[in-house]
Design an enzyme around this catalytic site. Structure first.
Site, PDB file in Angstrom:
ATOM      1  N   SER A 608       0.851  -1.195   0.000  1.00 21.60           N
ATOM      2  CA  SER A 608       0.000   0.000   0.000  1.00 21.60           C
ATOM      3  C   SER A 608       0.882   1.238   0.000  1.00 21.60           C
ATOM      4  CB  SER A 608      -0.908   0.018   1.234  1.00 21.60           C
ATOM      5  OG  SER A 608      -1.595   1.249   1.346  1.00 21.60           O
ATOM      6  N   TYR A 621      -2.377  -1.134  10.222  1.00 16.47           N
ATOM      7  CA  TYR A 621      -2.383  -1.421   8.784  1.00 16.47           C
ATOM      8  C   TYR A 621      -1.155  -0.827   8.102  1.00 16.47           C
ATOM      9  CZ  TYR A 621      -3.996  -1.468   3.923  1.00 16.47           C
ATOM     10  OH  TYR A 621      -4.102  -1.674   2.565  1.00 16.47           O
TER      11      TYR A 621
END
Length: 740
Positions: A608, A621
């Site tokens: 990401s 995350y």
């Protein structure tokens, strides 16, 4: 001629009667031909996939003169009777085809092999009726010169058992009397068509068909339904004769080695199949495997006579075009010898098989002039027989390897029947070679379109049930990949596999339900936090296709903080277990398969852009994705030089993502003060959120699963063949994520 009023069909035990007058009522003659063909092709006891052909001679109007003309409609080159439509049939002016006899007679002496046969194939184009573009089959003369309106040419195992017996001629008369004539082996083509014409002239109306030595059955009638019923009756007659001679426990000389139980077979296959796939792929292009372990095949490979019969090779031309001159038989004792012994015997067997194939080529090749044989093809076997385990078949894709397995299974049944009634004999090697290296067949191979980018590849996509993973699966399959659709949600994995199968090929496989019969995609359940589950997933991939080439991991998890901004310890652990440890486990287990194969591969992880951007609200995350970025670099070092490892780093992908359920979308819209209605659809809400994120990027366009799929496919492909250890951002341009 239209079929007669339906009558009660006779009793059949070895074929399936399917004719229904109600279904074909109102069909024109060509449609009835297609109907008859589909019925015959739907029963593999009648003919094998892609094999056999049918025809009808139909009076039509010439499109220019309006005059009546007899048109031969016959299954064209390629295609399969079971699935054929009218477009699969050639249409030829029968008078013009008959005129070719003079041309052939002027260029070749009857009964002498000549390249005149090949020249005739090109002349069929001049006989085409109404500009039909379907290429004409080499079997066209077999139908054209038989003076009956309807002809069926099939490859039933029972009849080929008679055709491939030492006393074939005598057995034909014993089984069929005067109704069916025996003809000696001739290569399919013009000369064989002339031979069948003579059979009809010499036998009069009582002769209704012929057993073609080593080849198959051809029969005829002036009524299409009668022709269909005659085909079934003759096959039934042959099958009952073979059945009456069945040897039971003494079949193939009796049992030498008992088959392993399925769980034991699978253990052996998981150990040797990736290595074997690598070995048969080293000479050039990768191969896809099919495991065939029916009771009949297991009986054959474990029998006393199995090695002897396998060495003889196959009989029917349709069989050995795919199975080669012979299979590779491994003399392995499944009860007394371990997997390492099997691997050693496979290695020795492969070396000997290649030597034998090269010697066969040198012994049989044609030299000089325009008839010189093409250069030797891949000397590796396409069929490997292992006692206790079964048959392993290889081909350029799953469809080809499955059909190869099917054909050799048919050959096994032919040998069983021939040995029961007499003694099996194979086609002479020179005759077999002349078909395998037929210049027309070579020309057909040269005309084949270029293979797609991921042809011959097996790609495992984890997270394939939705979002980016589903998009990646579709993108890879579009370019020819065989896709193992893996997801924690089995239903979603199966749904994606079903979509791909419906789009790109026959067969659908779901783990545990006959996976060896799968097509271009298979659905598998996996939990990447469990090594046992990941190992099982790769085992299923190996059993389905023989090994793996590429792995794309799109599975991930996002756990939002609670109302106080905290993430419980167990949620931290889950985040790292899925986003970091899961990818490592996948890579570590995949490496075992890659190393066994010895074939280059690639691994693509999904991280990401959050890995490079510090912000509030996604602490667990973001740090897990930062770890995944570095995992990519570390794995690139660990798996080099065999495997390239890269990653795709998306920005927020809302469309189709399981990480954006309605509740999270609403929470995000509220967080960013974006107006929405409580009754709006989830997709509408997602669209608003995606637009908000897009407006924060340089390119002002929402990031979609398709965008990520394109990047992942680039990293999988040889277009990035010198790239490893890299993380590619696909984020529309987030300046704060630029690496410094």
């Amino acid at each position: 001629m239209a079929g007669k009023t339906s009558t009660e069909p006779r009793s059949y035990a070895h074929v399936r009667y399917g004719w229904d007058d109600g279904v074909c009522e109102g069909m024109d003659a060509a449609a009835r031909l297609v109907y008859r063909s589909n019925l015959l092709g739907s029963d593999q006891r009648i003919t094998n996939t892609g094999g056999g052909n049918t025809s009808s001679k139909i009076v039509e109007r010439d499109p220019l003169t309006g005059e009546p003309v007899t048109v031969l409609w016959v299954k064209g080159s390629g295609g399969d009777l079971r699935t054929s439509t009218k477009s699969n049939f050639s249409s030829l002016n029968l008078d013009k085809v008959n005129d070719l006899k003079r041309v052939y007679g002027a260029s070749a002496v009857r009964g002498v092999k000549s390249d005149a046969e090949d020249r005739m194939v090109g002349l069929y184009n001049h006989c085409t009726f109404n500009l039909n573009p379907r290429a004409t089959s080499i079997d066209t003369p077999l139908h054209a010169f038989v003076p009956y309106k309807h002809v069926d040419h099939m490859h039933p195992n029972a009849v080929i058992s008679i055709a491939a017996s030492k006393r074939s001629k005598e057995l034909t008369r014993e089984v069929f009397g005067d109704e069916v004539v025996w003809t000696a082996w001739q290569r399919p083509g013009f000369e064989l068509g002339l031979t069948l014409e003579e059979v009809c002239k010499g036998g009069g109306t009582k002769v209704r068909g012929a057993v073609m030595g080593q080849h198959g059955l051809i029969n005829w009638a002036d009524d299409d339904k009668a022709c269909y019923e005659l085909t079934l009756s003759l096959i039934e007659q042959a099958a009952r004769f073979v059945e009456s001679k069945e040897k039971g426990a003494k079949t193939f000389g009796g049992e030498r080695y008992a088959p392993l139980e399925e769980p034991e077979r699978n253990v052996v296959l998981r150990e040797v199949l990736p290595w074997l796939r690598g070995q048969v792929s080293l000479g050039g292009k990768r191969m896809i495997a099919t495991v065939h372990a029916s009771d009949a095949v297991l009986r054959f490979v474990g029998s006393v006579d199995g090695p002897r019969l396998a060495e003889l090779g196959t009989s029917c031309p349709d069989h050995f075009l795919r199975t080669k001159i012979k299979p590779m038989f491994v003399d392995w004792n499944p009860q007394a010898e371990g997997v390492e012994v099997l691997r050693s015997k496979l290695a020795g067997g492969l070396e000997q098989y290649r030597k034998d194939y090269a010697a066969y080529y040198e012994r049989c090749k044609r030299v000089g002039g325009g008839a010189a044989s093409p250069k030797m093809r891949d000397p590796n076997p396409t069929v490997v027989l292992i006692p206790g385990v079964g048959m392993l078949a290889f081909g350029k894709d799953k469809s080809e390897s499955r059909v190869t397995a099917e054909f050799y299974a048919c050959a096994v049944e032919v040998m069983r029947g021939a040995e029961a009634i007499d003694e099996y004999i194979a086609l002479p090697q020179q005759e077999a070679f002349d078909i395998e290296y037929w210049l027309l067949e070579e020309a057909k191979l040269q005309r084949m379109p270029a293979e797609k980018e991921f042809a011959r590849s097996v790609c495992v996509v984890i997270g394939a049930g939705a979002g980016i993973g589903r998009a990646v699966s579709h993108r890879l399959a579009k370019e020819g990949a065989h896709v193992v659709c893996a997801d924690v949600n089995m239903e979603a994995a199966g749904a994606t596999a079903k979509e791909l199968t419906e789009a790109y090929g026959p067969g659908i496989g779901v783990a545990g339900t006959g996976i060896s019969r799968c097509g271009p995609a298979v659905g598998v359940q996996v939990d990447i936090t469990s090594r046992a589950s990941v190992r099982s997933m790769f085992d299923e991939a190996v059993l389905a296709y023989g090994g793996i080439d590429h792995v794309v991991v799109t599975a991930g998890v996002y756990v939002p903080p609670d109302a106080k901004g905290n993430i419980p310890d167990e949620k931290w652990k889950l985040t790292f277990d899925v986003n970091v440890m899961g990818s490592y486990i996948v890579a570590d287990e995949a490496a075992q398969v890659w190393r066994a194969q010895g074939l280059k591969g690639s691994l693509v992880l999904t991280t990401s852009v959050n890995a490079a951007v510090s912000k509030r609200g996604s602490l667990a995350y973001d740090t897990s994705k930062a770890a995944a970025n570095h995992l990519t670099r570390e794995l690139a070092i660990e798996l080099a030089p065999l495997v390239r490892v890269n990653a795709v780093a998306p920005a927020t992908v809302v469309e189709g993502s399981t990480m954006f359920p309605r509740e999270r979308v609403i929470a995000s819209l509220s967080k960013y003060s974006i107006a929405f209605g409580a009754d709006e659809t989830t997709e509408s809400l997602r669209g608003k959120l995606a637009r908000f994120y897009a407006d924060r990027t340089l390119l002002k366009s929402p990031i979609t699963p398709a965008d990520q799929a394109e990047a992942a496919c680039f990293l999988v492909s040889e277009r990035s063949g010198k790239t490893t250890g890299q993380v590619i951002s696909v984020d529309g341009g987030l300046a704060e994520a630029f690496l410094r």
